[in-house]
Design a protein around this motif. Structure first.
Motif, PDB file in Angstrom:
ATOM      1  N   LYS A   3     -41.369 -13.745  20.311  1.00  0.00           N
ATOM      2  CA  LYS A   3     -42.325 -12.786  20.857  1.00  0.00           C
ATOM      3  C   LYS A   3     -41.682 -11.984  21.985  1.00  0.00           C
ATOM      4  CE  LYS A   3     -47.005 -12.519  22.722  1.00  0.00           C
ATOM      5  NZ  LYS A   3     -48.196 -13.316  23.167  1.00  0.00           N
ATOM      6  N   LYS A   4     -41.954 -10.708  22.012  1.00  0.00           N
ATOM      7  CA  LYS A   4     -41.383  -9.843  23.042  1.00  0.00           C
ATOM      8  C   LYS A   4     -42.059 -10.103  24.381  1.00  0.00           C
ATOM      9  CE  LYS A   4     -40.218  -6.083  19.863  1.00  0.00           C
ATOM     10  NZ  LYS A   4     -40.434  -4.642  19.532  1.00  0.00           N
ATOM     11  N   SER A   5     -41.289  -9.992  25.452  1.00  0.00           N
ATOM     12  CA  SER A   5     -41.817 -10.192  26.793  1.00  0.00           C
ATOM     13  C   SER A   5     -42.671  -9.001  27.207  1.00  0.00           C
ATOM     14  CB  SER A   5     -40.680 -10.366  27.798  1.00  0.00           C
ATOM     15  OG  SER A   5     -39.964  -9.141  27.949  1.00  0.00           O
ATOM     16  N   LEU A   6     -43.468  -9.202  28.269  1.00  0.00           N
ATOM     17  CA  LEU A   6     -44.290  -8.111  28.794  1.00  0.00           C
ATOM     18  C   LEU A   6     -43.419  -6.929  29.213  1.00  0.00           C
ATOM     19  CD1 LEU A   6     -46.946  -9.948  31.001  1.00  0.00           C
ATOM     20  CD2 LEU A   6     -47.339  -8.759  28.849  1.00  0.00           C
ATOM     21  N   ILE A   7     -42.317  -7.238  29.858  1.00  0.00           N
ATOM     22  CA  ILE A   7     -41.426  -6.170  30.336  1.00  0.00           C
ATOM     23  C   ILE A   7     -40.869  -5.377  29.163  1.00  0.00           C
ATOM     24  CG2 ILE A   7     -39.339  -5.653  31.634  1.00  0.00           C
ATOM     25  CD1 ILE A   7     -41.647  -6.723  33.327  1.00  0.00           C
ATOM     26  N   ARG A   8     -40.455  -6.068  28.119  1.00  0.00           N
ATOM     27  CA  ARG A   8     -39.905  -5.404  26.928  1.00  0.00           C
ATOM     28  C   ARG A   8     -40.962  -4.523  26.274  1.00  0.00           C
ATOM     29  NH1 ARG A   8     -35.903  -6.586  23.101  1.00  0.00           N
ATOM     30  NH2 ARG A   8     -35.771  -4.802  21.684  1.00  0.00           N
ATOM     31  N   LEU A   9     -42.176  -5.041  26.177  1.00  0.00           N
ATOM     32  CA  LEU A   9     -43.257  -4.263  25.574  1.00  0.00           C
ATOM     33  C   LEU A   9     -43.575  -3.025  26.414  1.00  0.00           C
ATOM     34  CD1 LEU A   9     -45.642  -7.180  24.552  1.00  0.00           C
ATOM     35  CD2 LEU A   9     -44.350  -5.705  22.994  1.00  0.00           C
ATOM     36  N   CYS A  10     -43.557  -3.204  27.729  1.00  0.00           N
ATOM     37  CA  CYS A  10     -43.821  -2.083  28.641  1.00  0.00           C
ATOM     38  C   CYS A  10     -42.773  -0.992  28.478  1.00  0.00           C
ATOM     39  CB  CYS A  10     -43.843  -2.602  30.080  1.00  0.00           C
ATOM     40  SG  CYS A  10     -43.776  -1.317  31.344  1.00  0.00           S
ATOM     41  N   VAL A  11     -41.519  -1.387  28.512  1.00  0.00           N
ATOM     42  CA  VAL A  11     -40.428  -0.403  28.405  1.00  0.00           C
ATOM     43  C   VAL A  11     -40.498   0.327  27.079  1.00  0.00           C
ATOM     44  CG1 VAL A  11     -37.924  -0.119  28.274  1.00  0.00           C
ATOM     45  CG2 VAL A  11     -38.919  -1.642  30.001  1.00  0.00           C
ATOM     46  N   GLU A  12     -40.745  -0.393  26.003  1.00  0.00           N
ATOM     47  CA  GLU A  12     -40.813   0.243  24.681  1.00  0.00           C
ATOM     48  C   GLU A  12     -41.977   1.230  24.607  1.00  0.00           C
ATOM     49  OE1 GLU A  12     -40.985  -2.807  21.745  1.00  0.00           O
ATOM     50  OE2 GLU A  12     -38.829  -3.278  21.872  1.00  0.00           O
ATOM     51  N   ARG A  13     -43.122   0.844  25.176  1.00  0.00           N
ATOM     52  CA  ARG A  13     -44.272   1.743  25.144  1.00  0.00           C
ATOM     53  C   ARG A  13     -43.992   3.004  25.961  1.00  0.00           C
ATOM     54  NH1 ARG A  13     -50.364  -0.404  26.041  1.00  0.00           N
ATOM     55  NH2 ARG A  13     -49.762  -1.451  24.108  1.00  0.00           N
ATOM     56  N   MET A  14     -43.384   2.832  27.130  1.00  0.00           N
ATOM     57  CA  MET A  14     -43.079   3.978  27.984  1.00  0.00           C
ATOM     58  C   MET A  14     -42.052   4.902  27.323  1.00  0.00           C
ATOM     59  SD  MET A  14     -44.841   4.197  30.697  1.00  0.00           S
ATOM     60  CE  MET A  14     -45.700   3.393  32.028  1.00  0.00           C
ATOM     61  N   LEU A  15     -41.030   4.320  26.735  1.00  0.00           N
ATOM     62  CA  LEU A  15     -40.012   5.129  26.057  1.00  0.00           C
ATOM     63  C   LEU A  15     -40.612   5.918  24.899  1.00  0.00           C
ATOM     64  CD1 LEU A  15     -36.957   2.679  26.006  1.00  0.00           C
ATOM     65  CD2 LEU A  15     -37.260   4.708  27.434  1.00  0.00           C
ATOM     66  N   GLY A  16     -41.640   5.365  24.292  1.00  0.00           N
ATOM     67  CA  GLY A  16     -42.305   6.052  23.190  1.00  0.00           C
ATOM     68  C   GLY A  16     -43.080   7.278  23.622  1.00  0.00           C
ATOM     69  N   MET A  17     -43.280   7.437  24.933  1.00  0.00           N
ATOM     70  CA  MET A  17     -44.011   8.592  25.457  1.00  0.00           C
ATOM     71  C   MET A  17     -43.086   9.708  25.931  1.00  0.00           C
ATOM     72  SD  MET A  17     -46.965   6.726  27.717  1.00  0.00           S
ATOM     73  CE  MET A  17     -47.667   5.167  27.231  1.00  0.00           C
ATOM     74  N   CYS A  18     -41.787   9.493  25.849  1.00  0.00           N
ATOM     75  CA  CYS A  18     -40.838  10.494  26.353  1.00  0.00           C
ATOM     76  C   CYS A  18     -41.001  11.828  25.626  1.00  0.00           C
ATOM     77  CB  CYS A  18     -39.411   9.996  26.192  1.00  0.00           C
ATOM     78  SG  CYS A  18     -39.009   8.615  27.273  1.00  0.00           S
ATOM     79  N   ALA A  19     -41.100  12.888  26.411  1.00  0.00           N
ATOM     80  CA  ALA A  19     -41.215  14.243  25.860  1.00  0.00           C
ATOM     81  C   ALA A  19     -40.358  15.179  26.705  1.00  0.00           C
ATOM     82  CB  ALA A  19     -42.675  14.688  25.862  1.00  0.00           C
ATOM     83  N   PHE A  20     -39.103  14.774  26.915  1.00  0.00           N
ATOM     84  CA  PHE A  20     -38.228  15.490  27.835  1.00  0.00           C
ATOM     85  C   PHE A  20     -37.925  16.930  27.414  1.00  0.00           C
ATOM     86  CE2 PHE A  20     -36.207  11.173  29.094  1.00  0.00           C
ATOM     87  CZ  PHE A  20     -37.359  10.853  29.779  1.00  0.00           C
ATOM     88  N   ASN A  21     -37.915  17.174  26.130  1.00  0.00           N
ATOM     89  CA  ASN A  21     -37.579  18.523  25.652  1.00  0.00           C
ATOM     90  C   ASN A  21     -38.812  19.367  25.344  1.00  0.00           C
ATOM     91  OD1 ASN A  21     -34.768  18.047  25.746  1.00  0.00           O
ATOM     92  ND2 ASN A  21     -34.864  16.972  23.782  1.00  0.00           N
ATOM     93  N   GLN A  22     -39.975  18.866  25.738  1.00  0.00           N
ATOM     94  CA  GLN A  22     -41.212  19.596  25.497  1.00  0.00           C
ATOM     95  C   GLN A  22     -41.728  20.232  26.783  1.00  0.00           C
ATOM     96  OE1 GLN A  22     -44.098  17.281  23.267  1.00  0.00           O
ATOM     97  NE2 GLN A  22     -42.486  16.116  22.254  1.00  0.00           N
ATOM     98  N   SER A  23     -42.537  21.229  26.646  1.00  0.00           N
ATOM     99  CA  SER A  23     -43.063  21.956  27.798  1.00  0.00           C
ATOM    100  C   SER A  23     -44.396  21.377  28.251  1.00  0.00           C
ATOM    101  CB  SER A  23     -43.238  23.438  27.456  1.00  0.00           C
ATOM    102  OG  SER A  23     -43.920  24.114  28.495  1.00  0.00           O
ATOM    103  N   LYS A  24     -44.410  20.831  29.454  1.00  0.00           N
ATOM    104  CA  LYS A  24     -45.665  20.322  30.027  1.00  0.00           C
ATOM    105  C   LYS A  24     -46.646  21.467  30.252  1.00  0.00           C
ATOM    106  CE  LYS A  24     -47.361  17.628  33.970  1.00  0.00           C
ATOM    107  NZ  LYS A  24     -46.960  16.925  35.223  1.00  0.00           N
ATOM    108  N   HIS A  25     -46.103  22.614  30.657  1.00  0.00           N
ATOM    109  CA  HIS A  25     -46.940  23.786  30.907  1.00  0.00           C
ATOM    110  C   HIS A  25     -47.681  24.204  29.643  1.00  0.00           C
ATOM    111  CE1 HIS A  25     -48.295  27.539  32.603  1.00  0.00           C
ATOM    112  NE2 HIS A  25     -47.673  28.222  31.662  1.00  0.00           N
ATOM    113  N   LYS A  26     -46.996  24.257  28.510  1.00  0.00           N
ATOM    114  CA  LYS A  26     -47.630  24.656  27.260  1.00  0.00           C
ATOM    115  C   LYS A  26     -48.668  23.631  26.818  1.00  0.00           C
ATOM    116  CE  LYS A  26     -43.761  27.427  25.521  1.00  0.00           C
ATOM    117  NZ  LYS A  26     -42.740  27.567  24.450  1.00  0.00           N
ATOM    118  N   ASP A  27     -48.358  22.353  27.041  1.00  0.00           N
ATOM    119  CA  ASP A  27     -49.323  21.311  26.680  1.00  0.00           C
ATOM    120  C   ASP A  27     -50.596  21.438  27.518  1.00  0.00           C
ATOM    121  OD1 ASP A  27     -47.789  20.247  24.713  1.00  0.00           O
ATOM    122  OD2 ASP A  27     -47.029  18.560  25.883  1.00  0.00           O
ATOM    123  N   LYS A  28     -50.449  21.786  28.797  1.00  0.00           N
ATOM    124  CA  LYS A  28     -51.615  21.961  29.664  1.00  0.00           C
ATOM    125  C   LYS A  28     -52.456  23.152  29.214  1.00  0.00           C
ATOM    126  CE  LYS A  28     -51.054  21.323  34.131  1.00  0.00           C
ATOM    127  NZ  LYS A  28     -50.479  21.404  35.494  1.00  0.00           N
TER     128      LYS A  28
END
Length: 284
Positions: A3-28
């Motif tokens: 079973k994955k640890s809490l920390i591992r699950l947290c990091v994986e979930r956060m990495l899944g939200m990465c949108a570095f090449n997307q425009s926050k302004h356009k999303d807003k």
């Protein structure tokens, strides 16, 4: 299967939200002025959020023996109240609440905690004070003069190329910020010719970057604030000449202070911001 640890699950979930090449302004713009809940647009934000969430998860594991990420959600309110009782600053508590809201895909208000307000008088340490004793202003006086002339952020100064500084047809020295906050591009008008002179000197030495090294303790934000104030003073009209609809009247701790909206909008654009209330923190 292990079973994955809490920390591992947290990091994986956060990495899944990465949108570095997307425009926050356009999303807003597509979301009625609000950024997308499940996206993280900055690498710095990602690392800060992961650190905040890991502090919470280690605490919940230690205090409650919790090993399930979804079950850990119910302890967020208790954790935030504990942080408030310990005297953590409003900025810290709100940043942690924002990180946990991102992790559990909800709003900060869903935790049922009245978060402390961020007030100027509660600031315990100015950014500049933390640099005292570590930074030699005489050794890096050109860096200071440069930053006071253009108001760039630390990472913007570090990424600045010789070719990014030039003189416009109107005679102004222009600094091309290729990737500012949120990945936004902008063109900054310098207050004097020094940035161009330093760029030309760097080019003569064969350097590609104007400042290959930025001292860790250089008070960049203090100089950025000085630029904002100088630029505003150059552009602002006397209060009695500002039409009522173009007056920005402060509230709260600075109630009654009047600024020139037109000048503030120009300063905001040069700093790479989109809100006038942010500019007041530079001017006060």
């Amino acid at each position: 299967m292990k079973k994955k640890s809490l920390i591992r699950l947290c990091v994986e979930r956060m990495l899944g939200m990465c949108a570095f090449n997307q425009s926050k302004h356009k999303d807003k713009l597509r979301n009625n002025g609000k950024p997308a809940r499940g996206k993280i647009y900055s690498g710095c934000t990602l690392s800060n959020y992961i650190a905040a969430c890991c502090r919470f998860l280690k605490w919940v594991r230690r205090e409650y023996g919790c090993a399930d990420l979804d079950i850990a959600r119910q302890y967020v309110g208790t954790y935030l109240r504990l942080r408030i009782r310990k005297g953590m600053s409003a900025w810290t508590v709100r940043a942690e609440a924002a990180a946990l809201a991102k992790l559990f895909r909800c709003a900060m208000s869903d935790f049922g905690v009245k978060l402390p307000k961020r007030r100027r008088r509660d600031v315990k340490q100015h950014r500049r004070n933390s640099c005292i004793g570590h930074y030699d202003s005489r050794k890096h006086h050109l860096l200071e003069a440069f930053c006071r002339a253009c108001g760039l952020r630390r990472h913007e100064v570090a990424q600045l190329r010789v070719s990014d500084v030039y003189r416009s047809a109107q005679g102004n020295v222009i600094i091309h910020v290729r990737q500012g906050k949120g990945g936004r591009e902008r063109f900054v008008i310098a207050l004097n010719d020094l940035p161009l002179e330093l760029a030309e000197q760097a080019a003569a030495r064969g350097d590609k970057m104007i400042f290959p090294h930025i001292p860790k303790y250089a008070p960049i934000h203090t100089w950025r604030r000085a630029y904002a104030q100088d630029l505003y003073q150059r552009l602002a009209r006397p209060v009695e000449e500002i039409p009522r609809q173009e007056q920005y009247i402060c509230r709260g701790e600075r109630a009654g202070i009047i600024y020139d909206k037109r000048a503030m909008q120009a300063v905001s654009k040069m700093l790479g911001h989109a809100r006038l209330d942010v500019v007041t923190s530079y001017l006060g």
